[in-house]
Design a protein around this motif. Structure first.
Motif, short mmCIF file in Angstrom:
data_model
loop_
_atom_site.label_atom_id
_atom_site.label_comp_id
_atom_site.label_asym_id
_atom_site.label_seq_id
_atom_site.Cartn_x
_atom_site.Cartn_y
_atom_site.Cartn_z
N ALA A 102 19.37 -11.03 28.87
CA ALA A 102 20.74 -10.49 28.97
C ALA A 102 21.76 -11.63 28.95
CB ALA A 102 20.89 -9.66 30.24
N ARG A 103 21.49 -12.70 29.69
CA ARG A 103 22.42 -13.84 29.71
C ARG A 103 22.49 -14.50 28.34
NH1 ARG A 103 19.82 -15.35 35.30
NH2 ARG A 103 21.36 -14.47 36.74
N PHE A 104 21.34 -14.63 27.68
CA PHE A 104 21.30 -15.23 26.35
C PHE A 104 22.15 -14.43 25.38
CE2 PHE A 104 19.58 -17.47 22.74
CZ PHE A 104 19.56 -16.52 21.73
N TRP A 105 21.92 -13.11 25.34
CA TRP A 105 22.62 -12.27 24.36
C TRP A 105 24.10 -12.12 24.68
CZ3 TRP A 105 21.06 -11.63 19.67
CH2 TRP A 105 19.68 -11.73 19.39
N ALA A 106 24.45 -12.19 25.97
CA ALA A 106 25.87 -12.14 26.34
C ALA A 106 26.59 -13.36 25.78
CB ALA A 106 26.03 -12.09 27.86
N GLN A 107 25.96 -14.51 25.90
CA GLN A 107 26.54 -15.75 25.36
C GLN A 107 26.64 -15.66 23.84
OE1 GLN A 107 24.58 -19.22 26.90
NE2 GLN A 107 26.02 -20.61 25.96
N PHE A 108 25.61 -15.09 23.23
CA PHE A 108 25.59 -14.92 21.78
C PHE A 108 26.75 -14.05 21.33
CE2 PHE A 108 23.66 -14.90 17.66
CZ PHE A 108 23.89 -13.63 17.13
N ILE A 109 26.95 -12.95 22.04
CA ILE A 109 28.04 -12.03 21.70
C ILE A 109 29.39 -12.76 21.75
CG2 ILE A 109 29.37 -10.03 22.53
CD1 ILE A 109 26.64 -8.83 23.39
N GLU A 110 29.61 -13.51 22.84
CA GLU A 110 30.89 -14.21 23.02
C GLU A 110 31.14 -15.21 21.90
OE1 GLU A 110 32.37 -14.63 27.25
OE2 GLU A 110 32.84 -13.11 25.73
N GLN A 111 30.12 -16.05 21.65
CA GLN A 111 30.34 -17.21 20.77
C GLN A 111 30.12 -16.89 19.30
OE1 GLN A 111 27.67 -20.09 22.42
NE2 GLN A 111 29.01 -20.54 24.14
N LYS A 112 29.20 -15.98 19.02
CA LYS A 112 28.79 -15.76 17.63
C LYS A 112 29.27 -14.46 17.02
CE LYS A 112 26.30 -19.55 17.65
NZ LYS A 112 26.59 -20.70 16.78
N CYS A 113 29.71 -13.51 17.85
CA CYS A 113 30.18 -12.24 17.31
C CYS A 113 31.68 -12.08 17.55
CB CYS A 113 29.43 -11.06 17.94
SG CYS A 113 27.67 -11.07 17.65
N ALA A 114 32.03 -12.03 18.85
CA ALA A 114 33.42 -11.74 19.20
C ALA A 114 34.38 -12.79 18.65
CB ALA A 114 33.55 -11.64 20.71
N LYS A 115 34.02 -14.07 18.83
CA LYS A 115 34.93 -15.15 18.42
C LYS A 115 35.21 -15.13 16.91
CE LYS A 115 35.48 -20.02 19.64
NZ LYS A 115 34.76 -21.17 20.22
N PRO A 116 34.15 -15.14 16.05
CA PRO A 116 34.46 -15.10 14.62
C PRO A 116 35.20 -13.84 14.19
CG PRO A 116 32.08 -15.05 15.00
CD PRO A 116 32.71 -15.31 16.29
N PHE A 117 34.88 -12.70 14.81
CA PHE A 117 35.58 -11.47 14.46
C PHE A 117 37.06 -11.55 14.79
CE2 PHE A 117 34.40 -7.96 12.26
CZ PHE A 117 33.08 -7.61 12.44
N TRP A 118 37.34 -12.08 15.98
CA TRP A 118 38.73 -12.22 16.43
C TRP A 118 39.50 -13.09 15.44
CZ3 TRP A 118 41.92 -9.94 19.68
CH2 TRP A 118 43.06 -10.62 20.14
N MET A 119 38.89 -14.20 15.04
CA MET A 119 39.53 -15.10 14.07
C MET A 119 39.78 -14.36 12.75
SD MET A 119 39.91 -17.92 15.74
CE MET A 119 40.40 -19.08 14.48
N ALA A 120 38.75 -13.65 12.29
CA ALA A 120 38.85 -12.96 11.00
C ALA A 120 39.95 -11.92 10.98
CB ALA A 120 37.51 -12.31 10.66
N LEU A 121 40.15 -11.25 12.11
CA LEU A 121 41.14 -10.17 12.17
C LEU A 121 42.56 -10.68 11.97
CD1 LEU A 121 39.89 -8.06 15.17
CD2 LEU A 121 40.31 -7.18 12.88
N TRP A 122 42.83 -11.91 12.44
CA TRP A 122 44.22 -12.35 12.49
C TRP A 122 44.57 -13.47 11.52
CZ3 TRP A 122 46.51 -8.69 15.11
CH2 TRP A 122 45.83 -8.05 16.15
#
Lengths: 233, 230
Positions: B95-115
């Motif tokens: 759970a800790r591994f995947w939470a970090q993955f979500i933050e750094q590898k999913c949410a961050k690039p998506f946020w950048m891409a949106l704006w």
């Protein structure tokens, strides 16, 4: 050591994140098979057990991989909870504070010293050093808050936050040799500097911290590798 | 007599949401203090001088706890109630591994891409985000939520993705993710946002759309400035 099952650690000698995990395993007195990885030529074992990031450290316990050094340290602490010492504090609030600063080390302290390492000019290095100064100052404050006047972040003996920070020390020593820079300066951050000396002299520091020369050698190897990559473009 | 719990947050933040849903699942009463992040209060700056961000949890007189996922872990450990993280150490590590993955590898690039204004840079981030979303989606096979039958830590960690897929797509007018892409994640986002406790602390969709539409220009400015330094 009985009962821990099959335990392997995929690592690389100068990775501070691997050193961090080795420190945790040493604190718990757990034996394991260490398998050095060639990160320029990643092997099947690494790619199989950490397909997402392809990085070390990877702890493989009874065939199941655990990745990300802080997650591994907490895993080791929880699985070997019966063995003392406890790596994380037992109080939930103290645990939250320890985790906060450990995350700060990885988010701010680690990139700050990497920046110093990779600087290509004296000017750039000086700039990175001054960015690092702000981070080190925060860690001096953190140490005062967490240690309550005792020897280590965790109190009387080494714990989670000590190894989270301490695993980076040999690289700071390497940079001192390579560039003459002093990241943890006793004149500016006396508590932190004193802690660093104590950590290096501690049992876990003496056992798990690699020699600074090995890190310096590795840095040269990386530089050569990068230069070759640029030249071949 | 239980010690008072205060949560310093801001409207519409998925990070603040994580702390709120954790408190509610544990049945912990709390006071929510909403910040205007363009005009940070003395309270916030005093309690989170390092990051100056929300959420911040104040439990009685204890020094503040910051960083949303650390707050969730604290809530799980400090209060009685249903467990928010898995019980088994291996599952917790995952759970800790995947939470970090979500933050750094999913949410961050998506946020950048949106704006991002630059289409080429955006494409790079979209590609990265989608590759990683595919890896994340595989964690949902045979499960209703990331945590299993009921919501838990990893679902809270992913809550920002629910925002990205729905509200933010509408606000930016950018459908970075096709309707037929990531069916498991889309289904998860619907299930997550309609879960009883989650729904009780999520603002209505129209309010979130209005809120982010109002902030659009400011966010674009900040993200594009950040991209120049990367």
């Amino acid at each position: 050591m009985a009962g821990e099952g099959d335990l392997k650690l995929l690592g690389m000698v100068v990775s501070p994140f691997v050193v961090r995990v080795r420190m945790a395993l040493h604190l718990k007195g757990v034996s394991y098979e260490y398998i050095e990885q060639d990160l320029f030529n990643k092997g099947e074992l690494l790619l199989r057990y950490n397909p997402v990031h392809k990085k070390v450290p990877v702890l493989i316990h009874n065939g199941k991989p655990v990745c990300e050094s802080l997650a591994i340290v907490q895993y080791v602490d929880e699985v070997w909870a019966a063995s003392s010492p406890s790596i994380l504090p037992t109080d939930p609030h103290e645990r939250a504070v320890a985790r906060f600063w450990a995350a700060y080390v990885d988010d701010k302290f680690f990139p700050a010293w990497i920046g110093i390492m990779r600087a290509e000019t004296e000017e750039e290095r000086a700039k990175k050093m001054s960015e690092m100064a702000a981070v080190v100052k925060q860690l001096e404050v953190a140490l005062a808050q967490c240690s309550n006047g005792k020897d280590f972040f965790s109190g009387d003996s080494v714990g989670y936050l000590d190894i989270a920070v301490g695993c980076n020390l040999f690289w700071l020593d390497a940079m001192r040799k390579m560039f003459g820079v002093v990241v943890i300066d006793a004149a500016r951050t006396p508590f932190f500097a004193a802690w660093a000396d104590r950590f290096r002299e501690s049992d876990v520091g003496k056992v798990a911290l690699p020699d600074a020369d090995i890190a310096a050698e590795y840095a040269k190897k990386i530089q050569a590798h990068r230069a070759a990559a640029v030249a071949s473009k | 007599m239980a010690e008072p719990v205060k949560l310093i947050g801001t409207f519409g933040s998925p990070f603040v949401h994580r702390a709120e849903v954790a408190l509610r699942l544990k049945g912990v009463p709390y006071e929510l203090i909403l910040e205007d992040l363009t005009n940070k209060s003395e309270l916030l700056l005093r309690h989170n001088p390092i990051h100056k961000s929300v959420p911040v949890l104040l439990h009685g007189d204890r020094p503040a706890i910051c960083e949303s996922l650390l707050i969730v872990e604290y809530i799980d450990e400090a209060f009685d109630g249903p467990p928010l993280l898995p019980i088994d150490p291996y599952d917790r590590a995952m759970a800790r591994f995947w939470a970090q993955f979500i933050e750094q590898k999913c949410a961050k690039p998506f946020w950048m891409a949106l704006w991002l204004n630059d289409g080429d840079k955006r494409e790079v981030f979209v590609k990265e985000a989608k590759e990683n979303m595919a890896l994340l989606e595989s964690r949902l096979h045979g499960k209703r939520f990331f945590a299993g039958d009921t919501v838990g830590y990893l679902d809270f960690a992913a809550c920002g993705l629910a925002l990205v897929l729905g509200v933010l797509a509408e606000v930016t007018g950018l459908s970075l993710v096709g309707e037929d892409e990531f069916p498991l994640l889309r289904r998860w986002a619907d299930d997550y946002t309609s879960e009883e406790t989650v729904k009780a602390c999520l603002p209505p969709r129209e309010q979130l759309v209005a809120h982010f539409s109002g902030k659009k220009d400011r966010i674009k400015l900040a993200v594009n400035a950040m991209a120049c330094q990367m």
